[in-house]
Design a protein around this motif. Sequence first.
Motif, PDB file in Angstrom:
ATOM      1  N   LEU A 143      28.030   7.799 -13.563  1.00  0.00           N
ATOM      2  CA  LEU A 143      28.395   8.058 -12.162  1.00  0.00           C
ATOM      3  C   LEU A 143      27.629   9.228 -11.541  1.00  0.00           C
ATOM      4  O   LEU A 143      27.502   9.300 -10.324  1.00  0.00           O
ATOM      5  N   VAL A 144      27.130  10.149 -12.364  1.00  0.00           N
ATOM      6  CA  VAL A 144      26.274  11.192 -11.787  1.00  0.00           C
ATOM      7  C   VAL A 144      24.831  10.704 -11.666  1.00  0.00           C
ATOM      8  O   VAL A 144      23.979  11.390 -11.102  1.00  0.00           O
ATOM      9  N   GLY A 145      24.561   9.516 -12.191  1.00  0.00           N
ATOM     10  CA  GLY A 145      23.226   8.935 -12.044  1.00  0.00           C
ATOM     11  C   GLY A 145      22.271   9.284 -13.166  1.00  0.00           C
ATOM     12  O   GLY A 145      21.075   9.059 -13.064  1.00  0.00           O
ATOM     13  N   GLU A 146      22.802   9.819 -14.261  1.00  0.00           N
ATOM     14  CA  GLU A 146      21.897  10.155 -15.369  1.00  0.00           C
ATOM     15  C   GLU A 146      21.631   8.965 -16.268  1.00  0.00           C
ATOM     16  O   GLU A 146      20.563   8.834 -16.849  1.00  0.00           O
ATOM     17  N   GLN A 201      24.601   5.446  -3.390  1.00  0.00           N
ATOM     18  CA  GLN A 201      25.804   5.454  -2.567  1.00  0.00           C
ATOM     19  C   GLN A 201      26.952   6.142  -3.319  1.00  0.00           C
ATOM     20  O   GLN A 201      27.811   6.784  -2.709  1.00  0.00           O
ATOM     21  N   VAL A 202      26.965   5.984  -4.625  1.00  0.00           N
ATOM     22  CA  VAL A 202      27.989   6.639  -5.446  1.00  0.00           C
ATOM     23  C   VAL A 202      27.835   8.158  -5.338  1.00  0.00           C
ATOM     24  O   VAL A 202      28.806   8.896  -5.164  1.00  0.00           O
ATOM     25  N   LYS A 203      26.588   8.592  -5.401  1.00  0.00           N
ATOM     26  CA  LYS A 203      26.318  10.023  -5.288  1.00  0.00           C
ATOM     27  C   LYS A 203      26.576  10.524  -3.865  1.00  0.00           C
ATOM     28  O   LYS A 203      27.042  11.641  -3.669  1.00  0.00           O
ATOM     29  N   ALA A 204      26.258   9.676  -2.882  1.00  0.00           N
ATOM     30  CA  ALA A 204      26.397  10.093  -1.477  1.00  0.00           C
ATOM     31  C   ALA A 204      27.850  10.431  -1.134  1.00  0.00           C
ATOM     32  O   ALA A 204      28.119  11.388  -0.408  1.00  0.00           O
ATOM     33  N   CYS A 205      28.783   9.656  -1.666  1.00  0.00           N
ATOM     34  CA  CYS A 205      30.197   9.936  -1.382  1.00  0.00           C
ATOM     35  C   CYS A 205      30.602  11.294  -1.947  1.00  0.00           C
ATOM     36  O   CYS A 205      31.377  12.022  -1.331  1.00  0.00           O
ATOM     37  N   SER A 242      27.687  -0.768  -9.617  1.00  0.00           N
ATOM     38  CA  SER A 242      26.765  -1.827 -10.036  1.00  0.00           C
ATOM     39  C   SER A 242      25.826  -2.236  -8.906  1.00  0.00           C
ATOM     40  O   SER A 242      24.896  -2.984  -9.119  1.00  0.00           O
ATOM     41  N   VAL A 243      26.076  -1.736  -7.704  1.00  0.00           N
ATOM     42  CA  VAL A 243      25.223  -2.117  -6.582  1.00  0.00           C
ATOM     43  C   VAL A 243      24.186  -1.040  -6.288  1.00  0.00           C
ATOM     44  O   VAL A 243      23.002  -1.322  -6.174  1.00  0.00           O
ATOM     45  N   GLU A 244      24.623   0.211  -6.169  1.00  0.00           N
ATOM     46  CA  GLU A 244      23.680   1.232  -5.699  1.00  0.00           C
ATOM     47  C   GLU A 244      24.196   2.623  -6.086  1.00  0.00           C
ATOM     48  O   GLU A 244      25.145   3.124  -5.491  1.00  0.00           O
ATOM     49  N   ILE A 245      23.550   3.229  -7.044  1.00  0.00           N
ATOM     50  CA  ILE A 245      24.006   4.529  -7.541  1.00  0.00           C
ATOM     51  C   ILE A 245      23.889   5.612  -6.468  1.00  0.00           C
ATOM     52  O   ILE A 245      24.680   6.548  -6.418  1.00  0.00           O
TER      53      ILE A 245
END
Lengths: 314, 292
Positions: B279-282, B172-176, B167-170
């Motif tokens: 979670l993949v940002g789509e 960063q989710v992808k970066a991990c 909910s903060v920054e997608i």
Amino acid sequence: MAVEFVKQDYTGKIREVTIGAGDKAVKVGGANSYPFYLFEGALPNPPRIAWEVWDAETDQWPEACKEPFADVLTDPPAWAKKLVEKHGAEMIALKLVSIDPNGKNADAKSAVETVKKVLAAVSVPVLVFGVNSVEKDAEVLRQVAEACEGRNLVLGPVQEQNHKALGAGAIGFKHTVLASTPIDVNLAKQLNTLLGNLGVKEDKLLMDPTTGGLGYGIEYTYSVMERDRMAALVQQDEKMQQPLVCNLAPEVWKTKEAKLSAQDDPKMGEAKTRGITLEAMTATLLLLAGADVLVMRHPEAVAKIKTLIKELSA
Amino acid sequence: MLTIAENINVMSKPIGPAMKARDKKPIQELAVHESEQGVDYLDLNIGPARKDGPELMTWLVQTVQEVSKVPCSLDTTNADAIAAGLKVHQGKALINSVTLQPDRMQKVLPLAKEFETDIIGVLWGQEGMPRDENERAVHAVNLMMAANELGVPNERLWVDPIVSPVSVEINQVKACITFMQTLQDLVPGCKSTVGLSNISNGAPDELRHWLNKTYAIMLMRYGCYSAIVDAFDEDLLALAKGGKKEVIALVHKVMDGAAVDPKSLNPELLKYYRTAKVLVGETLYSASWLEG
């Protein structure tokens, strides 16, 4: 060898929303490419400007803003009429500043009277703004909705905490909702979803991403609006395909940089030019980020932006 | 993927007050319950514990080990408390954790050598949270060099890339996820862990497990060695042990951008599908993401 230009593949489109009623009604939205990317798509309805009218506390405005409206500053209907007749305003943004619980705290009845008088004076679309007070806005704007059925007003800011009351009022009396969230793409989507669940139709929904003035965090708004448009246009996010309204005027003109007189700080230069430039630059950034409606104040800033929109849309 | 149970935590009720009162019963009950779930470590989070850290950690380790044979992960920023816990811990404990602040590394890394334990290295730099996968890579290499110098080999280092909320920054989710793919090239032979529940921080409580589980599948695909998890999320524990093959295959498909017809999915799979899309940002996250 011929150069082949890379083109963005758009899968979505901004919805068209009609504001107001009758032959002065205005259609906004409808773009199927990024802002002013006319080489990739169409911009059927170039961005529009809604001119501010306040129902109180204009005595606190900077001199530069009072000057063009000195004769009407305490008379909202006359002010709105002047905007339409003299300045060619296509939309009015009526700010019900008087209802602020921390200010005059005027009641809903007097606010409704003000709105009705303004509506009697002009036939262009009117956006009616509360004061960002969850309870008071809900109470006042609901009554405005009921009293002004048929004019298809824009009612805002509608927030998550009062979306049920205001959404229901807008549905019942056929107005358009301005969904407002604090510079956050995820919260914007959530509020649109909630309003959709409530029954607000897609052609009755506008988004206010919230903005700061130039120098006051506008880059955050810019990024969020970029994300909004990416979700809408290339990620087929149907919840995000609503036109964007940017309420920039109060943010610009409340800043120290816009208000300070040249006597107080000579190196800042002449106050009027400075304020107008700040408003025009803020508006420019928001246009490039994807704004469909700009809420503006100073006629000279508006003139600059109208020229810019014309050039960018040609 | 190994699991480290997150539930014994000073921030939770009634565990926090029980720690303060040195009341064994609620803690031992929870420890037994967590152990029965089949987790691999029990995290003992006592917070910064500035006042009585060493004494509290000693008591807590002994309290837990009276009822459970599952090794403990000693979770505090108080290095003296970690040392005290290690002294009394039976079997091979896990230190949770060291960050890249030089003084922290000087104090905590030698404990891993002295007690021959594994240690979690959180990629929290001197300027705070890493901004992308590249900063994570730099931190990981620096951490490896510092650890090796102080006698801790890569094999004992569990790198934690720091998961942050969707909910903060997608990005960063992808970066991990991207970082996890390159970790073995950067720190050969190292292990890894994540604070999995962070991904769903801020999401409605009753829906958080969908994000946790789906993100776990994504991380596991790239070799994530362990995760600190909610020990009562049974689906998640099953996933960590390699179960739920159909779900895993579906999430991998979404990660690969392969065509999936949502109409062909049962309600459970549809929820994984929608969560993976987020979670993949789509798909843009919102609190109603499961509604499509």
